[in-house]
Every structure is written in structure tokens, then in C-alpha cells.
Design an enzyme around this catalytic site. Structure first.
Site, short mmCIF file in Angstrom:
data_model
loop_
_atom_site.label_atom_id
_atom_site.label_comp_id
_atom_site.label_asym_id
_atom_site.label_seq_id
_atom_site.Cartn_x
_atom_site.Cartn_y
_atom_site.Cartn_z
N GLY A 146 0.85 -1.20 0.00
CA GLY A 146 0.00 0.00 0.00
C GLY A 146 0.88 1.23 0.00
N ARG A 147 0.34 2.32 0.55
CA ARG A 147 1.06 3.60 0.53
C ARG A 147 2.39 3.50 1.24
NH1 ARG A 147 -4.69 5.42 1.49
NH2 ARG A 147 -4.40 4.30 3.44
N ILE A 148 2.42 2.88 2.42
CA ILE A 148 3.67 2.81 3.18
C ILE A 148 4.61 1.77 2.56
CG2 ILE A 148 4.72 2.46 5.46
CD1 ILE A 148 1.98 3.18 6.69
N SER A 167 1.04 -9.50 -1.98
CA SER A 167 -0.27 -8.92 -1.66
C SER A 167 -1.26 -9.82 -2.39
CB SER A 167 -0.36 -7.48 -2.14
OG SER A 167 -0.09 -7.43 -3.51
N ARG A 168 -2.55 -9.67 -2.08
CA ARG A 168 -3.52 -10.59 -2.69
C ARG A 168 -3.43 -10.56 -4.22
NH1 ARG A 168 -8.80 -8.93 0.45
NH2 ARG A 168 -7.58 -7.02 0.35
N ARG A 225 1.18 -4.53 12.68
CA ARG A 225 0.50 -4.86 13.93
C ARG A 225 1.01 -6.21 14.39
NH1 ARG A 225 -0.79 -0.27 14.07
NH2 ARG A 225 -2.88 0.64 14.03
N ASP A 249 8.50 -3.26 15.94
CA ASP A 249 7.91 -2.04 16.52
C ASP A 249 6.55 -2.34 17.15
OD1 ASP A 249 7.74 0.79 17.01
OD2 ASP A 249 6.37 0.97 15.32
N GLU A 254 0.53 -5.51 23.24
CA GLU A 254 1.21 -4.28 23.69
C GLU A 254 0.55 -3.71 24.94
OE1 GLU A 254 1.24 -1.62 20.33
OE2 GLU A 254 2.27 -3.10 19.10
N HIS A 272 6.33 0.71 19.67
CA HIS A 272 5.31 1.18 18.72
C HIS A 272 5.45 2.69 18.45
CE1 HIS A 272 1.02 0.37 17.04
NE2 HIS A 272 1.61 1.36 16.38
C1 8YV Z 1 -0.15 4.90 16.54
C2 8YV Z 1 -0.52 3.59 14.36
O1 8YV Z 1 -0.19 3.73 17.18
O2 8YV Z 1 -1.44 4.99 12.70
C3 8YV Z 1 -1.41 3.87 13.19
O3 8YV Z 1 -2.09 2.93 12.74
O4 8YV Z 1 -0.31 2.49 14.71
C4 8YV Z 1 0.14 4.74 15.07
O5 8YV Z 1 0.31 5.83 14.36
C5 8YV Z 1 -1.30 5.66 17.07
O6 8YV Z 1 -2.51 5.29 16.48
C6 8YV Z 1 -1.11 7.12 17.21
O7 8YV Z 1 -2.15 7.72 17.88
#
Ligand code: 8YV
Length: 306
Positions: A146-148, A167-168, A225, A249, A254, A272
Site C-alpha cells: 500500500g502507501r507505506i 499482496s492478494r 500490527r 515495533d 502491547e 510502537h
Molecule cells: C499509533 C498507528 O499507534 O497509525 C497507526 O495505525 O499504529 C500509530 O500511528 C497511534 O494510532 C497514534 O495515535
């Protein structure tokens, strides 16, 4: 007219001030008193609100999240009740991609362990630090394009790595080799960087088999995640040497991190912090406020989750 907002997480102070200047803002500790008057919710991807709270907010019109991921928000449920949800795509791409590449280099080059070596005074006593592995000129597999994922690819390419992805479906406009099979990608990769959303379909998609295909000289980097990786299998493979290393990360539970990882030199751990810079968190906060303002001014939302 005063508009009541229920806030689950604070925004950056400068944006929070703006929020409070324009709206009547309530903390979630005031839920009981304000449930019947709240029209907007400010949250992030981990903080809800769960369906039973949405049900209590009879006047709720919009949920605005300061995160790109929304695995902790019941988006479909909210939408089924006519409540749109917004997130913060794009503004955090660079930070998360930077961290992914940093974790790749730090883990391969053992930068945290060698830093400890200097700080603990071992260098003059024990001499040269053991050799590490190169992070360029290798194959970087990316799970999620995706974008990242694309920003990670650009950075990995700039380090003369071959980039491939799973990816799918192949992603239009992306020239990297697409692997329909994740195990095959792991098998061909020196690094596997995970940047796929957490959905019911992606839970533990990085399975024991994927981890073992990456193998004893492979490195797993997770900036997505914890839930998308089989964490027990990951820990087991690291402990037994069936995986070369990991830069993490995010974690399954968590802020709990498996303690067995704490003493491992081939593991780099972060709390994170993918998007955790002043610049990016400010932009995320601003986007939350801009979405709220758009909604209550009757304009289209800027970044609604579709
Ligand atoms: C932070 C994130 O955990 O954007 C996300 O999906 O995991 C992170 O940027 C968080 O939501 C910041 O508030």
C-alpha cells in the site's frame, strides 16, 4: 451552536487547543453524563469505541481517528448505523517507512548490541566487535504494497536491494516482482518487512512456515500490527536460531513484549513508535480536526475510510 465531542485520546497540544476552542470536549470519564449529546468522537486505531459504546451515543455523527490503522474501531458497525469513520493516511508514510528501514539496518548490523558494547566498556577489554550482515545489495520482501509499502520499497531500492512483495493481487503501477505465495517470498528474501493492515484475514499471516522459510540468516521486520505475526512461532524460531533476527515495533499484546527477547543481540525492539515524531503526530492531529470541521460544516470528509 455548541457541538459536543467525546475524546478517547488527546491530540497534540497545539491542535488540542484549537479543538477545545471550537467544540465542547469531554473526556471518556464523562461518558455517562454526555452520552446523549455527543455528536463526534476523537480516537485512535487502538482505543475504540466498541459497538456497545457506539450504541449509547444516540446523536453520534462521525468518528475521527488519529491513526492510519483502524483495527480497534468497529468501522463496519459504525457505518451500518450511518456513522462514517476517518483515519490519517499519507501523513505518516515517511516516518513508518523510515522506521522499517532503520529496523532492517539496525538488526542486520547489530547496532543496538554494538552500542551496548561501547557503553558497557567492553570495547577496550574485548577488542573488535563481531562482524554483522550487510543490509544493502540483498532481497527485501515486503508484505503489503500500500502507501507505506511503496515508500519502504523506494528506500530499499535506493540501497541497491532487490525488492519483491506479496499482496492478494499485483498492485498497478508497481514494478517489483509480485509473489502470489508468501512462503515463496520469504524463501527468496533476506529481509521480510511486514506492513499489512490487521484484518480478520491477515491474523498470523506471518506463520511458522513463513518464518521458517525466511530462515536462519533471514530478518523479520514488523511495523504493522503484532496480530499479523504468529508471535509464539516468532519467539520460538528466534530462540532456536531458525530465524536470523527481528526488528519489531509492534507486538501481539502491547505494551507487553515477550521477555525472552530482551537479552537477544539479534533483536531490536521499539515501543510502537512508527509515527511518533513531532511533525507527523501534529499532522495526524490536524487531520483529525480538519475532518471534524469538514463534517460539522457540511463539507465532504477529507479521509473517510471506505
Ligand atoms: C499509533 C498507528 O499507534 O497509525 C497507526 O495505525 O499504529 C500509530 O500511528 C497511534 O494510532 C497514534 O495515535
Amino acid at each position: 451552536m455548541t457541538i459536543d465531542i467525546l475524546q478517547f485520546v488527546p491530540l497534540r497540544p497545539e491542535v488540542q487547543r484549537e479543538l477545545e476552542a471550537r467544540y465542547r470536549v469531554h473526556g471518556k470519564d464523562r461518558l455517562d453524563e454526555v452520552a446523549s449529546i455527543v455528536r463526534g468522537v476523537v480516537t485512535n486505531g487502538h482505543s475504540g469505541p466498541p459497538p456497545h459504546i457506539i450504541d449509547r451515543l444516540a446523536k453520534l455523527e462521525v468518528i475521527c481517528s488519529a491513526s492510519v490503522g483502524y483495527d480497534g474501531i468497529p468501522v463496519e458497525y459504525a457505518r451500518s448505523k450511518g456513522i462514517p469513520v476517518t483515519n490519517t493516511p499519507e501523513v505518516l508514510n515517511d516516518d513508518v517507512a523510515d522506521l522499517a528501514i532503520a529496523l532492517m539496518i539496525m538488526t542486520a548490523r547489530r547496532l543496538v548490541a554494538s552500542d551496548r558494547y561501547v557503553r558497557s566498556g567492553q570495547w577496550p577489554v574485548k577488542g573488535e566487535y563481531p562482524l554483522a550482515s550487510r543490509a544493502s545489495g540483498k532481497t527485501v520482501g515486503i508484505l503489503g504494497m500500500g502507501r507505506i509499502g511503496r515508500e519502504i520499497g523506494r528506500r530499499a531500492e535506493a540501497m541497491n536491494n532487490r525488492v519483491a512483495y506479496h499482496s492478494r493481487r499485483p498492485v498497478a503501477g508497481v514494478s517489483y516482482d509480485h509473489y502470489p505465495d508468501l512462503v515463496a517470498l520469504a524463501n527468496d528474501s533476506d529481509f521480510l518487512i511486514v506492513i499489512i493492515p490487521s484484518t480478520p484475514e491477515t491474523q498470523k499471516i506471518v506463520s511458522k512456515e513463513v518464518i521458517e522459510a525466511l530462515g536462519p540468516s533471514g530478518i523479520l521486520v514488523n511495523v504493522a500490527r503484532g496480530a499479523v505475526v504468529d508471535e509464539d512461532a516468532l519467539v520460538d524460531a528466534l530462540v532456536s536460531g531458525r530465524l536470523g533476527g527481528a526488528g519489531l515495533d509492534v507486538f501481539a499484546n502491547e505494551p507487553q513484549v515477550p521477555e525472552v527477547l530482551f537479552g537477544m543481540d539479534n533483536v531490536v525492539l521499539q515501543p510502537h513508535v512508527g509515527s511518533a515524531t513531532h511533525e507527523t503526530r501534529r499532522a495526524m492531529s490536524q487531520l483529525v480536526l480538519d475532518n471534524l470541521d469538514a463534517h460539522f460544516a457540511g463539507r465532504p470528509l477529507l479521509t473517510e475510510i471506505k
